[in-house]
Design a protein around this motif. Sequence first.
Motif, mmCIF file in Angstrom:
data_model
loop_
_atom_site.group_PDB
_atom_site.id
_atom_site.type_symbol
_atom_site.label_atom_id
_atom_site.label_comp_id
_atom_site.label_asym_id
_atom_site.label_seq_id
_atom_site.Cartn_x
_atom_site.Cartn_y
_atom_site.Cartn_z
ATOM 1 N N GLN A 11 0.817 -1.224 0.000
ATOM 2 C CA GLN A 11 0.000 0.000 0.000
ATOM 3 C C GLN A 11 0.850 1.273 0.000
ATOM 4 O OE1 GLN A 11 -3.508 0.133 2.424
ATOM 5 N NE2 GLN A 11 -3.711 -2.087 2.504
ATOM 6 N N VAL A 12 2.164 1.101 0.083
ATOM 7 C CA VAL A 12 3.053 2.268 0.132
ATOM 8 C C VAL A 12 3.376 2.712 -1.291
ATOM 9 C CG1 VAL A 12 5.279 3.123 0.917
ATOM 10 C CG2 VAL A 12 4.036 1.447 2.298
ATOM 11 N N PRO A 13 3.142 3.982 -1.624
ATOM 12 C CA PRO A 13 3.440 4.457 -2.983
ATOM 13 C C PRO A 13 4.918 4.260 -3.336
ATOM 14 C CG PRO A 13 2.160 6.101 -1.778
ATOM 15 C CD PRO A 13 2.551 5.044 -0.791
ATOM 16 N N ALA A 14 5.160 3.836 -4.580
ATOM 17 C CA ALA A 14 6.538 3.641 -5.038
ATOM 18 C C ALA A 14 7.141 4.987 -5.426
ATOM 19 C CB ALA A 14 6.548 2.700 -6.228
ATOM 20 N N LEU A 15 8.418 5.160 -5.140
ATOM 21 C CA LEU A 15 9.141 6.376 -5.522
ATOM 22 C C LEU A 15 10.366 5.964 -6.326
ATOM 23 C CD1 LEU A 15 8.950 8.631 -2.333
ATOM 24 C CD2 LEU A 15 7.599 8.722 -4.405
ATOM 25 N N PRO A 16 11.006 6.937 -6.985
ATOM 26 C CA PRO A 16 12.182 6.595 -7.786
ATOM 27 C C PRO A 16 13.242 5.879 -6.944
ATOM 28 C CG PRO A 16 11.587 8.910 -8.074
ATOM 29 C CD PRO A 16 10.680 8.361 -7.045
ATOM 30 N N ASP A 17 14.010 4.993 -7.590
ATOM 31 C CA ASP A 17 15.100 4.303 -6.893
ATOM 32 C C ASP A 17 15.995 5.323 -6.207
ATOM 33 O OD1 ASP A 17 14.186 1.911 -7.638
ATOM 34 O OD2 ASP A 17 15.614 1.597 -9.293
ATOM 35 N N GLY A 18 16.421 4.977 -5.035
ATOM 36 C CA GLY A 18 17.348 5.860 -4.333
ATOM 37 C C GLY A 18 16.658 6.919 -3.498
ATOM 38 N N SER A 19 15.345 6.956 -3.537
ATOM 39 C CA SER A 19 14.658 7.943 -2.712
ATOM 40 C C SER A 19 14.783 7.566 -1.239
ATOM 41 C CB SER A 19 13.175 8.005 -3.087
ATOM 42 O OG SER A 19 12.473 8.727 -2.094
ATOM 43 N N PRO A 20 15.172 8.522 -0.403
ATOM 44 C CA PRO A 20 15.333 8.209 1.020
ATOM 45 C C PRO A 20 14.034 8.388 1.818
ATOM 46 C CG PRO A 20 16.070 10.444 0.625
ATOM 47 C CD PRO A 20 15.534 9.921 -0.698
ATOM 48 N N VAL A 21 12.950 8.700 1.132
ATOM 49 C CA VAL A 21 11.706 9.020 1.839
ATOM 50 C C VAL A 21 11.168 7.766 2.541
ATOM 51 C CG1 VAL A 21 9.338 9.846 1.579
ATOM 52 C CG2 VAL A 21 11.166 10.845 0.199
ATOM 53 N N PRO A 22 10.982 7.818 3.858
ATOM 54 C CA PRO A 22 10.517 6.637 4.579
ATOM 55 C C PRO A 22 9.050 6.343 4.281
ATOM 56 C CG PRO A 22 10.652 8.498 6.073
ATOM 57 C CD PRO A 22 11.165 8.972 4.748
ATOM 58 N N ASP A 23 8.654 5.117 4.607
ATOM 59 C CA ASP A 23 7.317 4.654 4.242
ATOM 60 C C ASP A 23 6.198 5.566 4.733
ATOM 61 O OD1 ASP A 23 8.354 2.540 2.912
ATOM 62 O OD2 ASP A 23 7.997 1.068 4.504
ATOM 63 N N GLU A 24 6.284 6.005 5.993
ATOM 64 C CA GLU A 24 5.170 6.796 6.515
ATOM 65 C C GLU A 24 5.047 8.130 5.777
ATOM 66 O OE1 GLU A 24 7.852 6.012 8.229
ATOM 67 O OE2 GLU A 24 8.542 7.630 9.534
ATOM 68 N N ASP A 25 6.199 8.667 5.327
ATOM 69 C CA ASP A 25 6.163 9.906 4.554
ATOM 70 C C ASP A 25 5.645 9.659 3.135
ATOM 71 O OD1 ASP A 25 7.096 11.174 6.752
ATOM 72 O OD2 ASP A 25 8.903 12.006 5.827
ATOM 73 N N ARG A 26 5.966 8.499 2.591
ATOM 74 C CA ARG A 26 5.410 8.172 1.266
ATOM 75 C C ARG A 26 3.887 8.128 1.338
ATOM 76 N NH1 ARG A 26 9.549 4.295 -1.949
ATOM 77 N NH2 ARG A 26 11.433 5.195 -1.056
ATOM 78 N N LEU A 27 3.401 7.546 2.394
ATOM 79 C CA LEU A 27 1.937 7.469 2.555
ATOM 80 C C LEU A 27 1.339 8.854 2.787
ATOM 81 C CD1 LEU A 27 1.754 4.242 4.733
ATOM 82 C CD2 LEU A 27 0.691 4.552 2.483
ATOM 83 N N ALA A 28 2.031 9.681 3.525
ATOM 84 C CA ALA A 28 1.490 11.006 3.836
ATOM 85 C C ALA A 28 1.557 11.939 2.627
ATOM 86 C CB ALA A 28 2.255 11.626 5.010
ATOM 87 N N PHE A 29 2.648 11.876 1.884
ATOM 88 C CA PHE A 29 2.901 12.897 0.868
ATOM 89 C C PHE A 29 2.660 12.444 -0.572
ATOM 90 C CE2 PHE A 29 5.843 14.316 4.356
ATOM 91 C CZ PHE A 29 5.094 15.429 4.704
ATOM 92 N N PHE A 30 2.532 11.144 -0.786
ATOM 93 C CA PHE A 30 2.438 10.675 -2.177
ATOM 94 C C PHE A 30 1.152 9.900 -2.462
ATOM 95 C CE2 PHE A 30 6.822 11.706 -1.388
ATOM 96 C CZ PHE A 30 7.210 12.361 -2.545
#
Lengths: 189, 324
Positions: free
Chosen positions: B111-130
Motif C-alpha cells: 500500500q506504500v506508494p513507489a518512488l524513484p530508486d534511491g529515494s530516502p523518503v521513509p514509508d510513513e512519509d510516502r503514505l502522507a505525501f504521495f
Amino acid sequence: MTAALRPVLDDGPVLDHDHGHDHDRALERALDAASAVVDPELPMLTLADLGVLRDVTVGEDGAVVAAITPTYSGCPAMAAMRDDLVRELHAAGFADARVRVVLEPAWTTDWITPTGRAALAAAGISPPGPAPRRSGPVPLRLTPTRRAVRCPRCGSDDVVVGSEFGSTACKALYRCQACLEPFEHVKEI
Amino acid sequence: MPDVRTHEPDDHDNAYSGLLVNDAHWAFGTDFEDPLAGVDTTVPDGVDPATLATYCLMLGDDALVLSQRLGEWCSNAPDLEEDIALSNIALDLLGQARLLLARAAAADPSQVPALPDGSPVPDEDRLAFFRDARQFRNVRLAEVPNGDFAQTVVRILLFSSWRLALLDRLSDPLTRSRDAVLAAVAAKGVKELTYHRDFAGRWFLTLARGTEESRRRLLAGLDELWPYWAELFETHDIERAAALAGVGVDPAGVAADVEAVLDQVLMASGVDRPVLPPVVGGHDDPGHHEHAAHQGRDGVHTEALAELLAEMQVVARAHPRGQW
C-alpha cells in the motif's frame, strides 16, 4: 551503573554473572555512557532521570542496544535522543550501538526519578504530581485540573493555570499570583 | 568507526556543517529514522495484513489531516496560550499519524506508494505525501476548512471525544487490539486525547456561557460541523473486518458512550443538539447517494481535502529524492 538507572533496570536481567566479569564491566560502561545522556529539551535531566531510557543491554558480540520510550507520540526530540545515545556509546568504545523504541507500556511522568524531580524544580520547572489512575471510562473534566502545585521560584501555592499546553508537549503553563512570575509545570500523564 | 564527537564544536558553530555531519541535529523531527525501530511488527495470526494496514491508515489519516488543519492556526490563534495549545494538539496528532502510517506500511508494504530508486523518503512519509485525496481514508470532519476559533473548538470536541473512545477500546485490557503495535499507539494516544477533549470541552463551555457573540459563533460552528458527525459512527467494511479479526473497533459500538460525553458538555453549556441532516457523498461522485459507499473512509471527500493536500504535499512531491 548509576543509582538513577537502577530502578529502571531492576525489572530485567541486568548483570548476568554467567557471562563473567568482562561482560559486567562492559555493561556498566554502557550504562554509564547511556545514562549520562541528557534530554535535548530538558537538559537538566538525563534520559534515565526522565524515565525515557528503559533498558541497556550488551550482547555476546559486544553490541549495545539502548531502549527508549517516547514521552509523547509526536515527541520531536526522539531523533536527537537517539543520536546522542549512539554518539555517547560510540565514544565509550562500543562500535555497534543501536537504539530501539519501546512503545509499551506508555511513558508516564511517574517514571521521572526523585533526582529528576529535584533537577526540574531547581531549574524553575514545577515537577509533576502522581499520574492519574483510573478504572472505567476516561472522565471528562470541564473545570481546570486541580493540582498541588507550588511556584518553583517563591514557593507560594497561590498559582493559577494559564494553559494545559506549554512550550513542549509535556508542560502546562502556570502563573504565580504571589511573585507574579509565569512558570511551567510538567503535567501528569 | 568515525568519531562523530570530533565534529561537535563545528556543529554548533555553523548550522550548515552540523547539517552535513548529522542531519537529525539541525532540526528536530526531520530525521529518517524508523519510528518503529526494534518494534515487533509481525501481523497477528489470522489477521489479513491488508485489512490491518487499511484500518491503521484510516486512524492515521484522521489524525494527519486534522493535525494539518490545526497547524494552520500556528501564529493565528486569538492569543498566545491558545496558539500554543492548538500547535500542541496538532503535534500529538501528527505523532499518532506517523506511528499509525508506519504501522500500516509495515503490515502491508504494497500500500506504500513507489518512488524513484534511491529515494530516502521513509514509508510513513510516502503514505502522507504521495497519495492523492481519493486514497485518503479520513473522515470528512477532519478536513473541513477552519472557521473561527469557536468552530475549531467544536471540531476538536467532536473529534477527540470520538477518537478517545476508539483508542480507549483499542488499548483497554478487556477489549485490547490483538495487534500489539496498534494497542500501544492507542494507549499513548488516550493520554494525549484526554487533554485535547478537556481543552475543547472547557472552551465549549466558556464560549457558550460567555458573551452573546461568543455563543453565537459557537452555535454557528456546531451547526456547520454537525452534518459530519454521523459519519464518524458509520461502520466501514474495513472497520467491520478489523473488529471481527480482533484488531479494530467498530465505531458504531462506541456511539452511545461518545454521545453521552457530548451530552454532558451540551447540557453544562445549555446548548441543544442541532437538528441537521448528515452530509451525503463527496464532490467527485455526483448522482450516487447509495449509503456507506460515499464517505471519507472510501476516499470520497470534500473539495477542501485536495487543497489541503496540495499545500501539505507540494514540497515533498517536488523533491521525491529529497532529504530534509
